[in-house]
Motif scaffolding. Structure first.
Motif, PDB file in Angstrom:
ATOM      1  N   ALA A  35      71.691   8.839  55.035  1.00 20.21           N
ATOM      2  CA  ALA A  35      72.654   8.230  55.947  1.00 20.21           C
ATOM      3  C   ALA A  35      73.427   7.128  55.214  1.00 20.21           C
ATOM      4  N   PRO A  36      74.677   6.941  55.579  1.00 17.49           N
ATOM      5  CA  PRO A  36      75.433   5.859  54.940  1.00 17.49           C
ATOM      6  C   PRO A  36      74.822   4.505  55.308  1.00 17.49           C
ATOM      7  N   PRO A  37      74.967   3.522  54.436  1.00 12.23           N
ATOM      8  CA  PRO A  37      74.366   2.217  54.730  1.00 12.23           C
ATOM      9  C   PRO A  37      75.027   1.566  55.943  1.00 12.23           C
ATOM     10  N   THR A  38      74.217   0.838  56.693  1.00 14.25           N
ATOM     11  CA  THR A  38      74.731   0.107  57.855  1.00 14.25           C
ATOM     12  C   THR A  38      75.424  -1.164  57.372  1.00 14.25           C
ATOM     13  N   PRO A  39      76.250  -1.773  58.226  1.00 15.68           N
ATOM     14  CA  PRO A  39      76.890  -3.035  57.827  1.00 15.68           C
ATOM     15  C   PRO A  39      75.884  -4.122  57.442  1.00 15.68           C
ATOM     16  N   VAL A  40      74.746  -4.159  58.130  1.00 15.27           N
ATOM     17  CA  VAL A  40      73.721  -5.168  57.799  1.00 15.27           C
ATOM     18  C   VAL A  40      73.153  -4.896  56.401  1.00 15.27           C
ATOM     19  N   GLN A  41      72.907  -3.634  56.061  1.00 13.82           N
ATOM     20  CA  GLN A  41      72.398  -3.319  54.726  1.00 13.82           C
ATOM     21  C   GLN A  41      73.421  -3.673  53.650  1.00 13.82           C
ATOM     22  N   ILE A  42      74.683  -3.412  53.934  1.00 13.73           N
ATOM     23  CA  ILE A  42      75.727  -3.759  52.965  1.00 13.73           C
ATOM     24  C   ILE A  42      75.775  -5.263  52.757  1.00 13.73           C
ATOM     25  N   LEU A  43      75.675  -6.006  53.853  1.00 13.52           N
ATOM     26  CA  LEU A  43      75.705  -7.470  53.746  1.00 13.52           C
ATOM     27  C   LEU A  43      74.499  -7.987  52.969  1.00 13.52           C
ATOM     28  N   ARG A  44      73.325  -7.413  53.213  1.00 13.68           N
ATOM     29  CA  ARG A  44      72.124  -7.826  52.464  1.00 13.68           C
ATOM     30  C   ARG A  44      72.286  -7.527  50.972  1.00 13.68           C
ATOM     31  N   ASP A  45      72.857  -6.363  50.664  1.00 10.17           N
ATOM     32  CA  ASP A  45      73.091  -6.028  49.255  1.00 10.17           C
ATOM     33  C   ASP A  45      74.070  -7.005  48.607  1.00 10.17           C
ATOM     34  N   ARG A  46      75.109  -7.374  49.329  1.00  8.98           N
ATOM     35  CA  ARG A  46      76.084  -8.328  48.790  1.00  8.98           C
ATOM     36  C   ARG A  46      75.434  -9.685  48.540  1.00  8.98           C
ATOM     37  N   LEU A  47      74.535 -10.122  49.427  1.00 10.63           N
ATOM     38  CA  LEU A  47      73.804 -11.381  49.218  1.00 10.63           C
ATOM     39  C   LEU A  47      72.912 -11.259  47.986  1.00 10.63           C
ATOM     40  N   ALA A  48      72.233 -10.119  47.841  1.00  4.29           N
ATOM     41  CA  ALA A  48      71.332  -9.933  46.704  1.00  4.29           C
ATOM     42  C   ALA A  48      72.100  -9.912  45.383  1.00  4.29           C
ATOM     43  N   ARG A  49      73.326  -9.385  45.382  1.00  2.00           N
ATOM     44  CA  ARG A  49      74.134  -9.358  44.158  1.00  2.00           C
ATOM     45  C   ARG A  49      74.851 -10.684  43.907  1.00  2.00           C
ATOM     46  N   GLY A  50      74.800 -11.596  44.873  1.00  2.44           N
ATOM     47  CA  GLY A  50      75.455 -12.885  44.699  1.00  2.44           C
ATOM     48  C   GLY A  50      76.926 -12.880  45.058  1.00  2.44           C
ATOM     49  N   GLU A  51      77.394 -11.848  45.762  1.00  2.00           N
ATOM     50  CA  GLU A  51      78.802 -11.783  46.150  1.00  2.00           C
ATOM     51  C   GLU A  51      79.122 -12.733  47.303  1.00  2.00           C
ATOM     52  N   VAL A  52      78.114 -13.060  48.111  1.00  2.00           N
ATOM     53  CA  VAL A  52      78.277 -14.043  49.195  1.00  2.00           C
ATOM     54  C   VAL A  52      77.148 -15.050  49.082  1.00  2.00           C
ATOM     55  N   ASP A  53      77.409 -16.270  49.528  1.00  2.00           N
ATOM     56  CA  ASP A  53      76.344 -17.278  49.529  1.00  2.00           C
ATOM     57  C   ASP A  53      75.609 -17.223  50.874  1.00  2.00           C
ATOM     58  N   GLU A  54      74.572 -18.060  51.014  1.00  3.23           N
ATOM     59  CA  GLU A  54      73.740 -18.015  52.228  1.00  3.23           C
ATOM     60  C   GLU A  54      74.521 -18.403  53.472  1.00  3.23           C
ATOM     61  N   ASP A  55      75.417 -19.381  53.373  1.00  4.48           N
ATOM     62  CA  ASP A  55      76.205 -19.783  54.541  1.00  4.48           C
ATOM     63  C   ASP A  55      77.116 -18.643  55.011  1.00  4.48           C
ATOM     64  N   GLU A  56      77.779 -17.988  54.055  1.00  4.57           N
ATOM     65  CA  GLU A  56      78.640 -16.855  54.391  1.00  4.57           C
ATOM     66  C   GLU A  56      77.807 -15.714  54.974  1.00  4.57           C
ATOM     67  N   TYR A  57      76.617 -15.503  54.420  1.00  2.31           N
ATOM     68  CA  TYR A  57      75.727 -14.459  54.908  1.00  2.31           C
ATOM     69  C   TYR A  57      75.353 -14.710  56.369  1.00  2.31           C
ATOM     70  N   ARG A  58      74.937 -15.920  56.671  1.00  6.25           N
ATOM     71  CA  ARG A  58      74.547 -16.256  58.054  1.00  6.25           C
ATOM     72  C   ARG A  58      75.721 -16.108  59.017  1.00  6.25           C
ATOM     73  N   ARG A  59      76.913 -16.548  58.585  1.00  5.93           N
ATOM     74  CA  ARG A  59      78.083 -16.445  59.443  1.00  5.93           C
ATOM     75  C   ARG A  59      78.416 -14.980  59.732  1.00  5.93           C
ATOM     76  N   LEU A  60      78.377 -14.163  58.699  1.00 10.40           N
ATOM     77  CA  LEU A  60      78.682 -12.744  58.880  1.00 10.40           C
ATOM     78  C   LEU A  60      77.605 -12.023  59.695  1.00 10.40           C
ATOM     79  N   MET A  61      76.344 -12.395  59.500  1.00 16.31           N
ATOM     80  CA  MET A  61      75.270 -11.803  60.307  1.00 16.31           C
ATOM     81  C   MET A  61      75.449 -12.153  61.781  1.00 16.31           C
TER      82      MET A  61
END
Length: 87
Positions: free
Chosen positions: A50-76
């Motif tokens: 199955a294609p990744p969900t938006p939450v999985q994509i956001l978690r991957d972006r956090l793990a790669r360092g593309e977003v910081d924790e504040d941006e992650y929380r806001r987007l979640m």
């Protein structure tokens, strides 16, 4: 005296018998090739991930360092709020 072939078997009889033999072997070869193709084709039941969900994509972006924790929380928070309501 009796022969193994009938004297009435003229040229057309031999021709029909020859064509029948060619058609018989063509049918056998065609059936074999079709059976081989059916048995060797990829199965339709292969699992497609199955294609990744938006939450999985956001978690991957956090793990790669593309977003910081504040941006992650806001987007979640935005993702969990659901789609915007339209009037």
């Amino acid at each position: 005296m009796m022969f193994w072939y009938d004297h009435n078997m003229n040229g057309w009889g031999w021709f029909a018998m020859s064509i029948s033999m060619v058609l018989f072997w063509a049918l056998i070869i065609t059936a074999t090739v079709l059976l081989f193709r059916v048995l060797n084709r990829p199965h339709e039941h292969t699992h497609v991930p199955a294609p990744p969900t938006p939450v999985q994509i956001l978690r991957d972006r956090l793990a790669r360092g593309e977003v910081d924790e504040d941006e992650y929380r806001r987007l979640m928070t935005e993702l969990n709020a659901g789609p915007p309501h339209q009037p």
